[in-house]
Design a protein around this motif. Structure first.
Motif, PDB file in Angstrom:
ATOM      1  N   VAL A  57       0.707  -1.287  -0.243  1.00 24.76           N
ATOM      2  CA  VAL A  57       0.058  -0.069   0.081  1.00 24.76           C
ATOM      3  C   VAL A  57       0.900   1.249  -0.032  1.00 24.76           C
ATOM      4  O   VAL A  57       0.516   2.276  -0.796  1.00 24.76           O
ATOM      5  N   LEU A  58       1.944   1.150   0.897  1.00 22.72           N
ATOM      6  CA  LEU A  58       2.993   2.403   0.907  1.00 22.72           C
ATOM      7  C   LEU A  58       3.472   2.673  -0.617  1.00 22.72           C
ATOM      8  O   LEU A  58       3.459   3.899  -1.090  1.00 22.72           O
ATOM      9  N   LEU A  59       4.007   1.705  -1.380  1.00 22.61           N
ATOM     10  CA  LEU A  59       4.524   1.790  -2.606  1.00 22.61           C
ATOM     11  C   LEU A  59       3.531   2.255  -3.638  1.00 22.61           C
ATOM     12  O   LEU A  59       3.843   2.863  -4.677  1.00 22.61           O
ATOM     13  N   LEU A  60       2.363   1.489  -3.456  1.00 18.27           N
ATOM     14  CA  LEU A  60       1.104   2.115  -4.343  1.00 18.27           C
ATOM     15  C   LEU A  60       0.960   3.648  -4.173  1.00 18.27           C
ATOM     16  O   LEU A  60       0.818   4.162  -5.262  1.00 18.27           O
ATOM     17  N   ALA A  61       0.847   3.949  -2.953  1.00 20.77           N
ATOM     18  CA  ALA A  61       0.367   5.170  -2.752  1.00 20.77           C
ATOM     19  C   ALA A  61       1.738   6.156  -3.220  1.00 20.77           C
ATOM     20  O   ALA A  61       1.524   7.249  -3.888  1.00 20.77           O
ATOM     21  N   TYR A  62       2.964   5.725  -2.945  1.00 25.19           N
ATOM     22  CA  TYR A  62       3.950   6.473  -3.777  1.00 25.19           C
ATOM     23  C   TYR A  62       3.764   6.681  -5.338  1.00 25.19           C
ATOM     24  O   TYR A  62       4.181   7.609  -5.777  1.00 25.19           O
ATOM     25  N   LYS A  63       3.784   5.468  -5.848  1.00 25.38           N
ATOM     26  CA  LYS A  63       3.434   5.356  -7.190  1.00 25.38           C
ATOM     27  C   LYS A  63       2.505   6.255  -7.595  1.00 25.38           C
ATOM     28  O   LYS A  63       2.685   7.012  -8.641  1.00 25.38           O
ATOM     29  N   ILE A  64       1.352   6.399  -7.005  1.00 25.36           N
ATOM     30  CA  ILE A  64       0.044   7.256  -7.611  1.00 25.36           C
ATOM     31  C   ILE A  64       0.706   8.467  -7.418  1.00 25.36           C
ATOM     32  O   ILE A  64       0.483   9.499  -8.321  1.00 25.36           O
ATOM     33  N   ILE A  65       0.970   8.875  -6.318  1.00 26.60           N
ATOM     34  CA  ILE A  65       1.409  10.621  -5.923  1.00 26.60           C
ATOM     35  C   ILE A  65       2.465  10.959  -6.941  1.00 26.60           C
ATOM     36  O   ILE A  65       2.569  12.080  -7.424  1.00 26.60           O
ATOM     37  N   SER A  66       3.353   9.876  -7.043  1.00 29.17           N
ATOM     38  CA  SER A  66       4.599  10.472  -8.011  1.00 29.17           C
ATOM     39  C   SER A  66       3.968  10.566  -9.519  1.00 29.17           C
ATOM     40  O   SER A  66       4.594  11.514 -10.281  1.00 29.17           O
ATOM     41  N   GLU A  67       3.177   9.687  -9.735  1.00 36.00           N
ATOM     42  CA  GLU A  67       2.725   9.878 -11.501  1.00 36.00           C
ATOM     43  C   GLU A  67       1.798  10.952 -11.477  1.00 36.00           C
ATOM     44  O   GLU A  67       1.597  11.596 -12.674  1.00 36.00           O
ATOM     45  N   LYS A  68       1.196  11.425 -10.331  1.00 33.14           N
ATOM     46  CA  LYS A  68       0.439  12.519 -10.436  1.00 33.14           C
ATOM     47  C   LYS A  68       1.210  13.763 -10.418  1.00 33.14           C
ATOM     48  O   LYS A  68       0.982  14.587 -11.312  1.00 33.14           O
ATOM     49  N   SER A  69       2.165  13.860  -9.630  1.00 31.34           N
ATOM     50  CA  SER A  69       2.970  15.028  -9.570  1.00 31.34           C
ATOM     51  C   SER A  69       3.904  15.456 -10.622  1.00 31.34           C
ATOM     52  O   SER A  69       4.065  16.384 -11.139  1.00 31.34           O
ATOM     53  N   SER A  70       4.790  14.343 -11.040  1.00 31.26           N
ATOM     54  CA  SER A  70       5.760  14.509 -11.721  1.00 31.26           C
ATOM     55  C   SER A  70       5.545  13.493 -13.111  1.00 31.26           C
ATOM     56  O   SER A  70       6.405  13.647 -14.155  1.00 31.26           O
ATOM     57  N   GLY A  71       4.537  12.742 -13.096  1.00 30.44           N
ATOM     58  CA  GLY A  71       4.421  11.773 -14.346  1.00 30.44           C
ATOM     59  C   GLY A  71       5.535  10.668 -14.261  1.00 30.44           C
ATOM     60  O   GLY A  71       5.636   9.863 -15.304  1.00 30.44           O
ATOM     61  N   GLN A  72       5.998  10.418 -13.332  1.00 30.82           N
ATOM     62  CA  GLN A  72       7.325   9.405 -13.097  1.00 30.82           C
ATOM     63  C   GLN A  72       7.343   8.837 -11.971  1.00 30.82           C
ATOM     64  O   GLN A  72       7.345   9.552 -10.882  1.00 30.82           O
ATOM     65  N   SER A  73       7.332   7.357 -11.811  1.00 30.05           N
ATOM     66  CA  SER A  73       7.599   6.670 -10.503  1.00 30.05           C
ATOM     67  C   SER A  73       9.179   6.576 -10.376  1.00 30.05           C
ATOM     68  O   SER A  73       9.788   7.011 -11.362  1.00 30.05           O
ATOM     69  N   PHE A  74       9.760   5.983  -9.371  1.00 23.25           N
ATOM     70  CA  PHE A  74      11.277   5.639  -9.271  1.00 23.25           C
ATOM     71  C   PHE A  74      11.898   5.092 -10.499  1.00 23.25           C
ATOM     72  O   PHE A  74      12.873   5.554 -11.088  1.00 23.25           O
ATOM     73  N   SER A  75      11.302   3.955 -10.883  1.00 24.56           N
ATOM     74  CA  SER A  75      11.707   3.273 -12.019  1.00 24.56           C
ATOM     75  C   SER A  75      11.764   3.951 -13.490  1.00 24.56           C
ATOM     76  O   SER A  75      12.401   3.790 -14.153  1.00 24.56           O
ATOM     77  N   LYS A  76      10.607   4.629 -13.409  1.00 22.04           N
ATOM     78  CA  LYS A  76      10.324   5.638 -14.611  1.00 22.04           C
ATOM     79  C   LYS A  76      11.490   6.475 -14.808  1.00 22.04           C
ATOM     80  O   LYS A  76      12.100   7.011 -15.755  1.00 22.04           O
ATOM     81  N   LYS A  77      11.818   7.009 -13.625  1.00 20.18           N
ATOM     82  CA  LYS A  77      12.816   8.396 -13.612  1.00 20.18           C
ATOM     83  C   LYS A  77      14.310   7.565 -13.899  1.00 20.18           C
ATOM     84  O   LYS A  77      14.981   8.236 -14.862  1.00 20.18           O
ATOM     85  N   MET A  78      14.520   6.528 -13.569  1.00 19.54           N
ATOM     86  CA  MET A  78      15.684   5.722 -14.026  1.00 19.54           C
ATOM     87  C   MET A  78      15.749   5.667 -15.663  1.00 19.54           C
ATOM     88  O   MET A  78      16.994   5.859 -16.208  1.00 19.54           O
ATOM     89  N   TYR A  79      14.691   5.307 -16.320  1.00 21.34           N
ATOM     90  CA  TYR A  79      14.932   5.111 -17.583  1.00 21.34           C
ATOM     91  C   TYR A  79      14.210   6.288 -18.395  1.00 21.34           C
ATOM     92  O   TYR A  79      13.938   6.363 -19.777  1.00 21.34           O
ATOM     93  N   ALA A  80      13.978   7.558 -17.781  1.00 20.75           N
ATOM     94  CA  ALA A  80      13.588   8.547 -18.553  1.00 20.75           C
ATOM     95  C   ALA A  80      12.266   8.455 -19.323  1.00 20.75           C
ATOM     96  O   ALA A  80      12.128   8.803 -20.319  1.00 20.75           O
ATOM     97  N   LEU A  81      11.242   7.501 -18.431  1.00 22.53           N
ATOM     98  CA  LEU A  81       9.844   7.679 -19.222  1.00 22.53           C
ATOM     99  C   LEU A  81       8.994   8.511 -18.409  1.00 22.53           C
ATOM    100  O   LEU A  81       9.143   8.945 -17.487  1.00 22.53           O
TER     101      LEU A  81
END
Length: 177
Positions: A57-81
């Motif tokens: 649930v914690l990682l899902l919340a992080y994923k949802i918040i990061s996709e909303k705020s910057s359009g990228q989760s941690f792994s997407k930032k690593m690969y510039a998606l």
């Protein structure tokens, strides 16, 4: 970037490659396991089911918040998606929630099984074969793997390389490289 006759910039987008999309999904899964095992190592006397569910649930919340705020989760930032809407705009909360609906439903099913059905009917659920044959934890895991496989298979079949969750959410994943 191209310039048309009216001197307005036209942005070309490259949709994320299917291999990158699959690898990023694996990275996010491994991140969840690492977090759960680290917390389990730090807190060895904590009951494991709520610990793992809490990590998911914690990682899902992080994923949802990061996709909303910057359009990228941690792994997407690593690969510039970057996750954008179908019309190449920043995602809204509705887009992000629809996009992650599968991952929101799975912890709910897990919690329902362990915190509602098992306490009500007990660990000896074999006396209720009809009820528990539909919600057996092994079956939930198999269904989750099947849903993930079907979801990612769409990446190989759609012109915009959208997974099923992207189609439902009205989003695309672009490669910024």
């Amino acid at each position: 970037m191209l310039i048309d006759e009216e001197e307005e910039p036209i942005q070309e987008y490259t949709f994320a490659a299917p291999g990158k999309r699959l690898f990023i999904a694996l990275i996010e899964l491994v991140n969840c396991w690492i977090l759960a095992y680290l917390v389990g190592f730090v807190l060895p006397h904590v009951y494991k089911r709520p610990l793992y569910l809490g990590c998911v649930v914690l990682l899902l919340a992080y994923k949802i918040i990061s996709e909303k705020s910057s359009g990228q989760s941690f792994s997407k930032k690593m690969y510039a998606l970057l996750v954008l809407t179908d019309d190449m705009q920043k995602t809204s909360w509705a887009h992000v929630f629809k996009r992650n609906i599968f991952w929101i439903i799975l912890p709910v099913l897990y919690a329902t099984y362990f915190y509602i059905l098992v306490p009500v009917f007990g660990e000896d659920y074999l006396q209720y074969p009809v009820l528990f044959s539909l919600v057996n934890l092994g079956d939930i895991f198999k269904i989750a793997v099947l849903i993930a496989a079907i979801d990612m298979a769409f990446v190989f079949m759609t012109p915009k390389r959208q997974a099923l969750h992207d189609i439902i959410g009205g989003t695309v994943v672009i490669d910024r490289n």
